[in-house]
Design a protein around this motif. Structure first.
Motif, mmCIF file in Angstrom:
data_model
loop_
_atom_site.group_PDB
_atom_site.id
_atom_site.type_symbol
_atom_site.label_atom_id
_atom_site.label_comp_id
_atom_site.label_asym_id
_atom_site.label_seq_id
_atom_site.Cartn_x
_atom_site.Cartn_y
_atom_site.Cartn_z
ATOM 1 N N ILE A 1 8.612 1.565 7.824
ATOM 2 C CA ILE A 1 7.351 2.236 8.180
ATOM 3 C C ILE A 1 6.266 1.178 8.411
ATOM 4 C CG2 ILE A 1 5.551 3.819 7.396
ATOM 5 C CD1 ILE A 1 7.705 5.375 5.878
ATOM 6 N N LEU B 1 -5.935 -5.317 10.082
ATOM 7 C CA LEU B 1 -6.401 -4.152 9.325
ATOM 8 C C LEU B 1 -7.604 -4.564 8.467
ATOM 9 C CD1 LEU B 1 -2.979 -2.646 8.211
ATOM 10 C CD2 LEU B 1 -4.623 -1.637 9.803
ATOM 11 N N LEU B 2 -8.459 -3.567 8.173
ATOM 12 C CA LEU B 2 -9.684 -3.866 7.436
ATOM 13 C C LEU B 2 -9.414 -4.599 6.104
ATOM 14 C CD1 LEU B 2 -12.725 -3.539 7.381
ATOM 15 C CD2 LEU B 2 -12.407 -1.322 6.271
ATOM 16 N N GLY B 3 -8.399 -4.132 5.377
ATOM 17 C CA GLY B 3 -8.094 -4.753 4.078
ATOM 18 C C GLY B 3 -7.747 -6.225 4.237
ATOM 19 N N TYR C 1 3.795 7.944 -0.830
ATOM 20 C CA TYR C 1 3.922 8.992 0.190
ATOM 21 C C TYR C 1 5.245 8.880 0.933
ATOM 22 C CZ TYR C 1 -0.786 10.715 -0.478
ATOM 23 O OH TYR C 1 -1.911 11.272 -1.023
ATOM 24 N N ALA D 1 -9.656 6.686 -2.446
ATOM 25 C CA ALA D 1 -8.406 5.953 -2.653
ATOM 26 C C ALA D 1 -7.224 6.630 -1.968
ATOM 27 C CB ALA D 1 -8.130 5.850 -4.147
ATOM 28 N N MET D 2 -6.174 5.851 -1.755
ATOM 29 C CA MET D 2 -4.890 6.400 -1.296
ATOM 30 C C MET D 2 -3.875 6.171 -2.412
ATOM 31 S SD MET D 2 -2.453 5.005 1.777
ATOM 32 C CE MET D 2 -0.693 4.971 1.435
ATOM 33 N N PHE E 1 -10.509 8.516 7.036
ATOM 34 C CA PHE E 1 -9.251 7.792 6.804
ATOM 35 C C PHE E 1 -9.168 6.593 7.742
ATOM 36 C CE2 PHE E 1 -8.392 12.242 5.689
ATOM 37 C CZ PHE E 1 -8.073 12.060 4.351
ATOM 38 N N ILE F 1 0.835 -1.209 0.000
ATOM 39 C CA ILE F 1 0.000 0.000 0.000
ATOM 40 C C ILE F 1 0.869 1.257 0.000
ATOM 41 C CG2 ILE F 1 -1.636 1.339 1.390
ATOM 42 C CD1 ILE F 1 -3.125 -1.192 1.942
ATOM 43 N N ILE F 2 1.954 1.243 0.772
ATOM 44 C CA ILE F 2 2.836 2.423 0.777
ATOM 45 C C ILE F 2 3.375 2.661 -0.640
ATOM 46 C CG2 ILE F 2 5.020 3.376 1.641
ATOM 47 C CD1 ILE F 2 4.506 1.813 4.264
ATOM 48 N N PRO G 1 -6.874 1.206 -3.706
ATOM 49 C CA PRO G 1 -7.771 1.775 -4.719
ATOM 50 C C PRO G 1 -9.096 2.351 -4.234
ATOM 51 C CG PRO G 1 -7.834 -0.612 -4.781
ATOM 52 C CD PRO G 1 -6.784 -0.241 -3.772
ATOM 53 N N GLY G 2 -9.303 2.432 -2.938
ATOM 54 C CA GLY G 2 -10.572 3.018 -2.477
ATOM 55 C C GLY G 2 -11.646 1.978 -2.256
ATOM 56 N N ILE G 3 -11.227 0.765 -1.900
ATOM 57 C CA ILE G 3 -12.185 -0.341 -1.749
ATOM 58 C C ILE G 3 -12.589 -0.560 -0.293
ATOM 59 C CG2 ILE G 3 -11.542 -1.663 -3.795
ATOM 60 C CD1 ILE G 3 -9.596 -3.203 -1.952
ATOM 61 N N LEU G 4 -12.042 0.260 0.616
ATOM 62 C CA LEU G 4 -12.278 -0.033 2.026
ATOM 63 C C LEU G 4 -13.488 0.701 2.597
ATOM 64 C CD1 LEU G 4 -8.547 0.005 3.207
ATOM 65 C CD2 LEU G 4 -9.931 -1.975 2.588
ATOM 66 N N GLY G 5 -14.078 1.570 1.797
ATOM 67 C CA GLY G 5 -15.319 2.227 2.211
ATOM 68 C C GLY G 5 -15.138 3.493 3.043
ATOM 69 N N TYR G 6 -13.956 4.105 3.000
ATOM 70 C CA TYR G 6 -13.770 5.367 3.733
ATOM 71 C C TYR G 6 -14.127 6.544 2.842
ATOM 72 C CZ TYR G 6 -11.549 2.664 7.334
ATOM 73 O OH TYR G 6 -11.311 1.751 8.326
HETATM 74 C C1 HEC Z 1 -3.717 11.803 1.686
HETATM 75 C C2 HEC Z 1 -4.150 10.903 2.739
HETATM 76 C C3 HEC Z 1 -3.331 9.660 3.030
HETATM 77 C C4 HEC Z 1 -1.957 9.589 3.284
HETATM 78 C C5 HEC Z 1 -0.925 10.718 3.289
HETATM 79 C C6 HEC Z 1 -1.682 8.202 3.566
HETATM 80 N N1 HEC Z 1 -2.836 7.462 3.489
HETATM 81 FE FE1 HEC Z 1 -3.022 5.471 3.872
HETATM 82 N N2 HEC Z 1 -4.948 5.514 3.290
HETATM 83 C C7 HEC Z 1 -5.653 6.645 2.942
HETATM 84 C C8 HEC Z 1 -6.993 6.270 2.517
HETATM 85 C C9 HEC Z 1 -8.096 7.209 2.050
HETATM 86 C C10 HEC Z 1 -7.053 4.856 2.604
HETATM 87 C C11 HEC Z 1 -8.240 3.960 2.230
HETATM 88 C C12 HEC Z 1 -8.034 3.474 0.799
HETATM 89 C C13 HEC Z 1 -9.021 2.434 0.340
HETATM 90 O O1 HEC Z 1 -10.199 2.470 0.723
HETATM 91 O O2 HEC Z 1 -8.611 1.551 -0.462
HETATM 92 C C14 HEC Z 1 -5.757 4.431 3.128
HETATM 93 C C15 HEC Z 1 -5.443 3.090 3.416
HETATM 94 C C16 HEC Z 1 -4.290 2.701 4.055
HETATM 95 C C17 HEC Z 1 -4.035 1.376 4.564
HETATM 96 C C18 HEC Z 1 -5.004 0.181 4.530
HETATM 97 C C19 HEC Z 1 -5.792 0.197 5.831
HETATM 98 C C20 HEC Z 1 -6.658 -1.009 6.075
HETATM 99 O O3 HEC Z 1 -7.471 -0.916 7.022
HETATM 100 O O4 HEC Z 1 -6.539 -2.046 5.402
HETATM 101 C C21 HEC Z 1 -2.794 1.380 5.097
HETATM 102 C C22 HEC Z 1 -2.054 0.220 5.767
HETATM 103 C C23 HEC Z 1 -2.262 2.715 4.929
HETATM 104 N N3 HEC Z 1 -3.208 3.495 4.290
HETATM 105 C C24 HEC Z 1 -1.004 3.097 5.341
HETATM 106 C C25 HEC Z 1 -0.454 4.348 5.064
HETATM 107 C C26 HEC Z 1 0.920 4.689 5.326
HETATM 108 C C27 HEC Z 1 1.932 3.796 5.997
HETATM 109 C C28 HEC Z 1 1.086 5.979 4.885
HETATM 110 C C29 HEC Z 1 2.357 6.794 4.857
HETATM 111 C C30 HEC Z 1 3.451 6.278 4.115
HETATM 112 C C31 HEC Z 1 -0.192 6.446 4.367
HETATM 113 N N4 HEC Z 1 -1.092 5.423 4.490
HETATM 114 C C32 HEC Z 1 -0.427 7.709 3.879
HETATM 115 C C33 HEC Z 1 -5.170 7.955 2.970
HETATM 116 C C34 HEC Z 1 -3.850 8.304 3.153
#
Ligand code: HEC
Length: 164
Positions: free
Chosen positions: A91, A143-145, A82, A77-78, A135, A62-63, A68-73
């Motif tokens: 991390i 984790l949810l995923g 980052y 998408a993320m 988020f 995921i990092i 892709p925005g499938i988790l329902g938040y």
């Molecule tokens: C701009 C906002 C944003 C940033 C910055 C961000 N995320 Fe996310 N992240 C999200 C969103 C929105 C989702 C949900 C995506 C989905 O529904 O597929 C997510 C999903 C995730 C998930 C899956 C969670 C699950 O419950 O399965 C993980 C793990 C995660 N992020 C880790 C990170 C890490 C580690 C970083 C930093 C390197 C990071 N994210 C930076 C917005 C962000």
């Protein structure tokens, strides 16, 4: 001569159409041997799904590549990227410790807290608890995923077993 060419064309087209229909109908049911090997690979994935390595790998993916925005938040998408790919594993280790688990290297995990806070904390919160349903909360275990993946593998496994 003209007729011969004409008939050759006709045969050519008939030939093409027949080929098309044979490729469309040639979709054999997976053999029971295929199903047994799919069952084996799903069972082995399920047996690893709670392991530290599996969870860290899920977070690394995921990092690097996003989610892709499938988790329902609400935020959808993320994007990936980052954090630098070379920091992704450490991390991920830190993220795993947010849910009270031991990571594959807790010293590296602790050192990466600052990377988490600056790259991820803006969305997921500095303590990883997420933000108002927009988020994801990263302190839940699994984790949810991962729990969604587990459910879908279990369903697939059941339907494969039923079809034998
Ligand atoms: C701009 C906002 C944003 C940033 C910055 C961000 N995320 Fe996310 N992240 C999200 C969103 C929105 C989702 C949900 C995506 C989905 O529904 O597929 C997510 C999903 C995730 C998930 C899956 C969670 C699950 O419950 O399965 C993980 C793990 C995660 N992020 C880790 C990170 C890490 C580690 C970083 C930093 C390197 C990071 N994210 C930076 C917005 C962000």
């Amino acid at each position: 001569m003209r007729y011969i060419i004409f008939y050759l064309f006709i045969f050519f087209f008939i030939g093409c159409e027949q080929q098309e229909t044979t490729t469309v109908t040639a979709q054999p049911e997976p053999s029971s041997q295929d199903k047994h090997s799919q069952i084996k690979s799903i069972e082995s994935e399920l047996s690893l799904i709670s392991s530290v390595a599996y969870q860290e790998n899920y977070i690394i993916q995921i990092i690097n590549h996003g989610s892709p925005g499938i988790l329902g938040y609400k935020a959808g998408a993320m994007e990936g990227g980052y954090a630098h790919e070379s920091d992704a594993h450490n991390i991920a280790r830190y993220v795993l410790t947010l849910s009270g688990q031991k990571s594959s290297d807790d010293i590296q995990a602790k050192k990466s807290e600052i990377f988490y806070t600056s790259n991820c904390g803006g969305c997921h919160g500095h303590e990883g608890k997420g933000l108002n349903g927009a988020f994801p909360n990263l302190t839940i275990k699994p984790l949810l995923g991962i729990s969604m993946k587990k459910k879908s593998l279990e369903l697939k496994l059941q339907s494969l077993k039923n079809s034998l």
